[in-house]
Design a protein around this motif. Sequence first.
Motif, short mmCIF file in Angstrom:
data_model
loop_
_atom_site.label_atom_id
_atom_site.label_comp_id
_atom_site.label_asym_id
_atom_site.label_seq_id
_atom_site.Cartn_x
_atom_site.Cartn_y
_atom_site.Cartn_z
N VAL A 43 40.40 52.76 51.16
CA VAL A 43 39.41 52.32 52.13
C VAL A 43 38.29 53.36 52.15
O VAL A 43 38.50 54.51 52.53
CB VAL A 43 40.03 52.17 53.54
CG1 VAL A 43 38.97 51.77 54.55
CG2 VAL A 43 41.16 51.16 53.51
N GLN A 58 48.95 49.25 48.82
CA GLN A 58 47.54 49.14 49.21
C GLN A 58 46.72 48.73 48.00
O GLN A 58 46.91 49.24 46.90
CB GLN A 58 47.04 50.48 49.77
CG GLN A 58 45.62 50.41 50.33
CD GLN A 58 45.29 51.59 51.22
OE1 GLN A 58 46.19 52.19 51.82
NE2 GLN A 58 44.02 51.93 51.34
N THR A 95 44.31 43.89 56.69
CA THR A 95 43.09 44.14 55.91
C THR A 95 42.21 45.11 56.70
O THR A 95 42.03 44.96 57.91
CB THR A 95 42.33 42.84 55.62
OG1 THR A 95 42.00 42.19 56.87
CG2 THR A 95 43.16 41.90 54.77
N PHE A 96 41.69 46.11 55.99
CA PHE A 96 40.93 47.18 56.62
C PHE A 96 39.53 47.28 56.02
O PHE A 96 39.32 46.95 54.85
CB PHE A 96 41.62 48.53 56.43
CG PHE A 96 42.86 48.73 57.25
CD1 PHE A 96 42.79 48.88 58.61
CD2 PHE A 96 44.11 48.76 56.64
CE1 PHE A 96 43.93 49.08 59.37
CE2 PHE A 96 45.26 48.95 57.38
CZ PHE A 96 45.17 49.11 58.75
N MET A 97 38.62 47.77 56.84
CA MET A 97 37.30 48.17 56.37
C MET A 97 37.07 49.62 56.80
O MET A 97 37.64 50.09 57.78
CB MET A 97 36.20 47.27 56.95
CG MET A 97 36.19 45.87 56.38
SD MET A 97 34.70 44.96 56.87
CE MET A 97 33.44 45.89 55.99
N SER A 98 36.21 50.33 56.06
CA SER A 98 35.94 51.72 56.33
C SER A 98 35.16 51.89 57.64
O SER A 98 34.34 51.03 58.00
CB SER A 98 35.16 52.36 55.18
OG SER A 98 34.73 53.65 55.51
N SER A 143 33.54 50.04 49.62
CA SER A 143 34.68 49.48 48.89
C SER A 143 35.02 48.07 49.35
O SER A 143 35.85 47.41 48.73
CB SER A 143 35.90 50.37 49.06
OG SER A 143 36.33 50.38 50.41
N ALA A 153 40.68 53.72 59.87
CA ALA A 153 40.05 52.52 59.31
C ALA A 153 40.02 51.44 60.39
O ALA A 153 40.72 51.51 61.40
CB ALA A 153 40.82 52.03 58.08
N LYS A 206 40.68 47.57 61.44
CA LYS A 206 41.45 46.40 61.01
C LYS A 206 40.57 45.15 61.11
O LYS A 206 39.75 45.00 62.02
CB LYS A 206 42.72 46.26 61.84
CG LYS A 206 42.53 45.92 63.31
CD LYS A 206 42.64 44.44 63.62
CE LYS A 206 42.50 44.13 65.09
NZ LYS A 206 42.42 42.70 65.41
N THR A 227 43.86 56.32 52.08
CA THR A 227 44.93 55.54 51.46
C THR A 227 46.22 55.79 52.22
O THR A 227 46.62 56.95 52.40
CB THR A 227 45.12 55.91 49.98
OG1 THR A 227 43.92 55.65 49.26
CG2 THR A 227 46.25 55.10 49.36
N VAL A 261 36.67 45.15 51.79
CA VAL A 261 37.93 45.03 52.51
C VAL A 261 39.09 45.38 51.58
O VAL A 261 39.12 44.96 50.43
CB VAL A 261 38.10 43.60 53.06
CG1 VAL A 261 39.49 43.41 53.64
CG2 VAL A 261 37.05 43.31 54.13
N GLN A 262 40.02 46.16 52.08
CA GLN A 262 41.23 46.50 51.34
C GLN A 262 42.45 46.05 52.12
O GLN A 262 42.46 46.05 53.36
CB GLN A 262 41.30 48.01 51.09
CG GLN A 262 40.14 48.58 50.29
CD GLN A 262 40.14 48.11 48.86
OE1 GLN A 262 41.11 47.53 48.37
NE2 GLN A 262 39.02 48.34 48.16
#
Length: 306
Positions: free
Chosen positions: A261, A257, A225-228, A265, A206, A208, A236, A267-268
Amino acid sequence: MHYSVSAVLLFLLLAGEGAALAQSPESSVGLSVRRIELVSDDAQPSVEVAVSPGLSTVFLFDSEVSREGLILEGRERFAMVDAGLNTLRLVPSEKISAGERLKLTVRFLDGAAPASSTFVLVSHPARSEALVEVYRRRRGVETYQEEARQARIEAERCREENERLRAERSAPDGLTGLISTAVLSKRGVGFRDLTEGVTPAPGGAAVKQYVYAYRATRRVAVEVTFMSRGDAQPWTAVGAMLRGKANDELKVLQVWQSGPVAPGSGVQRVVVEAEAAFESPQGSFTLKLWDADGRRTVTLGNVTFP
């Protein structure tokens, strides 16, 4: 960028809600001593041994082994292969992939049965078995006494961990719970924005976006915080490691979590909470996160705490 204490407390309260993924604490750098007894017939199954990039795994044999008869699959994936008459030290390099399974076969010199033994080295992103004792003869009473002693230590550790978990579960929710468990002291919670300073390893599962570090009494936390990356497969984090430059580790208490991600979805958030034996961990740490099968990881270097 500095948040107020109230904002940090809000973060801690929110981190207790939603989809929580608790990680069972594991030992520090390596697991405790592993003892393997070989049988004399050909029905001996291959034994799995955990290895990890940059960490040593040492085999100690009670019989002399043949250096020429050593067969290691994927030898180019190891930074060190040091074979002695009764020992074998392996240090995987970063070339080894998480979840990869490589066969190791050793042959013994004395002609007794079994003449050889095969192990399966299973790569883990952060955990390894530091010492593996291999026995072909009947073990002495001293080894059983030591094993029983280690079992008692592990049972006591589990008992203390269960007491801690019960105490935290019985505590009130919210700010009252932070005060009652002494996680929150009169000095509040320290905060540091690490977004610009952390160094992500290439090819992570993922991307950051932001990285924040927190410190309370005997606790630290890292929020990422992550994005795909656009992968079709959601990611996960189920496990985490915080390791210093001297291979010292902080005891991870839980990994939380907000959601998988995945493409679309958004930002997770991932929060890793750890126990600090001293009030303010010194130096930089490497944060490594992995999914359920350990194959897709995220590594962030230069993580520091306020």
